[in-house]
Design a protein around this motif. Structure first.
Motif, PDB file in Angstrom:
ATOM      1  N   MET A 292       0.807  -1.209   0.000  1.00  0.00           N
ATOM      2  CA  MET A 292       0.000   0.000   0.000  1.00  0.00           C
ATOM      3  C   MET A 292       0.849   1.271   0.000  1.00  0.00           C
ATOM      4  N   VAL A 293       2.024   1.219   0.650  1.00  0.00           N
ATOM      5  CA  VAL A 293       2.810   2.424   0.895  1.00  0.00           C
ATOM      6  C   VAL A 293       4.146   2.326   0.173  1.00  0.00           C
ATOM      7  N   ASN A 294       4.514   3.416  -0.492  1.00  0.00           N
ATOM      8  CA  ASN A 294       5.796   3.428  -1.193  1.00  0.00           C
ATOM      9  C   ASN A 294       6.434   4.802  -1.009  1.00  0.00           C
ATOM     10  N   LEU A 295       7.080   4.990   0.147  1.00  0.00           N
ATOM     11  CA  LEU A 295       7.768   6.245   0.427  1.00  0.00           C
ATOM     12  C   LEU A 295       9.173   6.167  -0.155  1.00  0.00           C
ATOM     13  N   SER A 296       9.419   6.932  -1.202  1.00  0.00           N
ATOM     14  CA  SER A 296      10.742   6.907  -1.822  1.00  0.00           C
ATOM     15  C   SER A 296      11.690   7.830  -1.066  1.00  0.00           C
ATOM     16  N   TRP A 297      12.938   7.405  -0.913  1.00  0.00           N
ATOM     17  CA  TRP A 297      13.952   8.210  -0.239  1.00  0.00           C
ATOM     18  C   TRP A 297      15.331   7.773  -0.728  1.00  0.00           C
ATOM     19  N   LYS A 298      16.264   8.715  -0.661  1.00  0.00           N
ATOM     20  CA  LYS A 298      17.622   8.429  -1.116  1.00  0.00           C
ATOM     21  C   LYS A 298      18.437   7.846   0.032  1.00  0.00           C
ATOM     22  N   THR A 299      19.287   6.867  -0.284  1.00  0.00           N
ATOM     23  CA  THR A 299      20.142   6.293   0.738  1.00  0.00           C
ATOM     24  C   THR A 299      21.136   7.340   1.235  1.00  0.00           C
ATOM     25  N   ILE A 306      16.878  12.814   7.122  1.00  0.00           N
ATOM     26  CA  ILE A 306      16.040  13.785   7.837  1.00  0.00           C
ATOM     27  C   ILE A 306      15.959  15.089   7.049  1.00  0.00           C
ATOM     28  N   ARG A 307      17.092  15.530   6.530  1.00  0.00           N
ATOM     29  CA  ARG A 307      17.131  16.770   5.750  1.00  0.00           C
ATOM     30  C   ARG A 307      16.311  16.613   4.458  1.00  0.00           C
ATOM     31  N   GLU A 308      16.439  15.466   3.786  1.00  0.00           N
ATOM     32  CA  GLU A 308      15.695  15.246   2.537  1.00  0.00           C
ATOM     33  C   GLU A 308      14.194  15.311   2.775  1.00  0.00           C
ATOM     34  N   LEU A 309      13.724  14.615   3.817  1.00  0.00           N
ATOM     35  CA  LEU A 309      12.284  14.594   4.078  1.00  0.00           C
ATOM     36  C   LEU A 309      11.776  15.960   4.526  1.00  0.00           C
ATOM     37  N   SER A 310      12.547  16.661   5.351  1.00  0.00           N
ATOM     38  CA  SER A 310      12.093  17.986   5.800  1.00  0.00           C
ATOM     39  C   SER A 310      12.035  18.961   4.628  1.00  0.00           C
ATOM     40  N   LEU A 313       8.877  18.054   2.688  1.00  0.00           N
ATOM     41  CA  LEU A 313       7.663  18.404   3.418  1.00  0.00           C
ATOM     42  C   LEU A 313       7.579  19.891   3.729  1.00  0.00           C
ATOM     43  N   LEU A 314       8.612  20.633   3.347  1.00  0.00           N
ATOM     44  CA  LEU A 314       8.588  22.099   3.366  1.00  0.00           C
ATOM     45  C   LEU A 314       8.428  22.695   4.763  1.00  0.00           C
ATOM     46  N   PHE A 315       9.259  22.252   5.697  1.00  0.00           N
ATOM     47  CA  PHE A 315       9.330  22.974   6.948  1.00  0.00           C
ATOM     48  C   PHE A 315      10.730  22.840   7.541  1.00  0.00           C
ATOM     49  N   GLN A 316      11.112  23.844   8.343  1.00  0.00           N
ATOM     50  CA  GLN A 316      12.425  23.844   8.961  1.00  0.00           C
ATOM     51  C   GLN A 316      12.394  23.043  10.257  1.00  0.00           C
ATOM     52  N   VAL A 317      13.463  22.294  10.500  1.00  0.00           N
ATOM     53  CA  VAL A 317      13.560  21.464  11.694  1.00  0.00           C
ATOM     54  C   VAL A 317      14.405  22.188  12.740  1.00  0.00           C
ATOM     55  N   ASP A 318      13.810  22.456  13.908  1.00  0.00           N
ATOM     56  CA  ASP A 318      14.584  23.100  14.967  1.00  0.00           C
ATOM     57  C   ASP A 318      15.425  22.052  15.698  1.00  0.00           C
ATOM     58  N   ASN A 319      16.261  22.517  16.625  1.00  0.00           N
ATOM     59  CA  ASN A 319      17.199  21.621  17.309  1.00  0.00           C
ATOM     60  C   ASN A 319      16.487  20.527  18.101  1.00  0.00           C
ATOM     61  N   VAL A 352       5.120  14.357   9.835  1.00  0.00           N
ATOM     62  CA  VAL A 352       3.839  14.913   9.396  1.00  0.00           C
ATOM     63  C   VAL A 352       2.915  15.198  10.575  1.00  0.00           C
ATOM     64  N   LYS A 353       3.326  14.797  11.775  1.00  0.00           N
ATOM     65  CA  LYS A 353       2.557  15.130  12.975  1.00  0.00           C
ATOM     66  C   LYS A 353       3.077  16.409  13.644  1.00  0.00           C
ATOM     67  N   GLU A 354       4.186  16.936  13.146  1.00  0.00           N
ATOM     68  CA  GLU A 354       4.749  18.156  13.704  1.00  0.00           C
ATOM     69  C   GLU A 354       3.834  19.356  13.412  1.00  0.00           C
ATOM     70  N   PRO A 355       3.762  20.307  14.344  1.00  0.00           N
ATOM     71  CA  PRO A 355       2.950  21.515  14.085  1.00  0.00           C
ATOM     72  C   PRO A 355       3.361  22.233  12.799  1.00  0.00           C
ATOM     73  N   GLU A 356       4.672  22.227  12.486  1.00  0.00           N
ATOM     74  CA  GLU A 356       5.148  22.929  11.303  1.00  0.00           C
ATOM     75  C   GLU A 356       4.569  22.352  10.019  1.00  0.00           C
ATOM     76  N   PHE A 357       4.266  21.040  10.007  1.00  0.00           N
ATOM     77  CA  PHE A 357       3.722  20.417   8.796  1.00  0.00           C
ATOM     78  C   PHE A 357       2.292  20.874   8.537  1.00  0.00           C
ATOM     79  N   GLN A 358       1.631  21.395   9.547  1.00  0.00           N
ATOM     80  CA  GLN A 358       0.251  21.866   9.380  1.00  0.00           C
ATOM     81  C   GLN A 358       0.201  23.199   8.633  1.00  0.00           C
TER      82      GLN A 358
END
Length: 360
Positions: A292-299, A306-310, A313-319, A352-358
């Motif tokens: 059902m699920v096919n999340l593509s990502w680079k090795t 983490i950087r690729e997915l952020s 998904l168009l949001f900045q990741v804080d510390n 995708v559960k992060e507030p920034e993704f909303q």
């Protein structure tokens, strides 16, 4: 654009109650989605669904109903403060007798009001198209819809400077929607838009479906989710449509969005229910998730992923979030390991559960 127009020219099934008229209304919006807003307005006030929804079927000489006339000015074109009560009353007289027809609204002479009226200072024997022509000659005619576009795509609260700037351009383009959209999207303008708009439920869910490359077997689970989120398609809460903005992110809505992320990431499609068919399929297929699920990502390393997915998904990741993500995808993460896909999927689910993704 069709969805935006669906929320601008509201005509709910709950009130209209005729499937074909609701279908015609939707097809009209699709036809004019990138066309001329003035011509769409002319067509929409003669649409059977709109005539029923705003009670113009009850508007006749000697028994005037002002609903369509009022919303034509207040919600469709000019906005509050840019017309008078006399304009509403006289506009209603011009619309009297405009009722249901086989191919859209038609005037019935025996109940029409053919008296001379004054509309925005113009005197004459006006009908529906005449009213729209007069409205779109008014100074404030481009700004209400321009603001609606900026609110829908870019800002929850656009500045009046931008509304005026793009509205004036909209007028110069003779109210053609496509050039306005192109200018807003492509023009280099200091908008600083990041995080300025809360995603509506459809934007949120479709982005996750797209990232996970899920092709739903049915649209019903998605429709059920939208309804639970307060975005019931073809049944807005009132003539003003969905409020948008902060109403899209109550604590209950946020909880439901997290549940949806869990369902999609686990390979399920059903929101708030699980059918016998789904249970049997899961029980009989140990690889149900993978089919059902096919999340593509680079090795790469955990930080690179983490950087690729952020970025996607168009949001900045804080510390603090970075530390949480590195707890899920550890420093010794092996992209060739058997469970690598499941680990990255858990990371995606957390992101995708992060507030920034909303936000957009």
């Amino acid at each position: 654009m069709t969805l935006l127009l669906h929320n601008h020219f509201v005509a709910t099934f709950q009130k209209v109650k005729v499937n074909y008229w609701v279908f015609e209304h939707n097809q009209l919006l699709r036809k004019h989605a990138f066309g001329n807003f003035k011509e769409l307005t002319k067509a929409i006030i003669k649409n059977n669904a709109m005539l029923r929804y705003l009670d113009n079927v009850d508007n006749r000489k000697g028994k005037i109903n002002e609903n369509l006339s009022r919303e034509l000015l207040e919600l469709f074109t000019l906005g509050i403060g840019n017309y008078t009560e006399d304009d509403i009353k006289n506009g209603a007289k011009a619309l009297a007798g405009l009722g249901l027809g086989e191919n859209g609204g038609i005037y019935r002479d025996r109940i029409a009001d053919n008296d001379e009226i004054v509309y925005f200072g113009k005197k004459g024997h006006f009908k529906a198209d005449d009213l729209v022509d007069i409205i779109f000659k008014q100074k404030n005619s481009p700004y209400l819809f321009t603001r609606k576009i900026l609110e829908w795509f870019i800002y929850d609260t656009p500045s009046e400077t931008l509304v005026t700037y793009y509205g004036d351009y909209f007028r110069k383009q003779n109210f053609e929607i496509k050039p306005l959209l192109e200018k807003i999207v492509m023009e280099e303008f200091d908008k600083k838009t990041a995080g300025s708009k809360i995603k509506n439920p459809l934007e949120y869910s479709l982005q996750i479906l797209s990232e996970l490359q899920i092709n739903p077997r049915s649209n019903r689970p998605l429709v059920a989710f939208l309804k639970a989120q307060g975005m019931d398609l073809f049944n807005q809460p009132n003539v003003k449509g969905w409020e948008g903005g902060k109403s899209w992110l109550t604590s209950q809505i946020y909880f439901q969005r997290n549940n949806l992320a869990d369902l999609y990431c686990s390979g399920r499609e059903i929101f708030n229910q699980k059918t016998k068919e789904n249970r049997m399929e899961e029980n009989n297929s140990p690889n149900f998730r993978n089919t059902m699920v096919n999340l593509s990502w680079k090795t790469g390393t955990n930080k690179q992923i983490i950087r690729e997915l952020s970025d996607r998904l168009l949001f900045q990741v804080d510390n603090e979030s970075q530390k949480d993500f590195e707890t899920i995808l550890k420093y010794d993460f092996d992209s060739q390991a058997q469970n690598a896909n499941q680990a990255v999927l858990r990371l995606f689910n957390a992101m995708v559960k992060e507030p920034e993704f909303q936000l957009i």
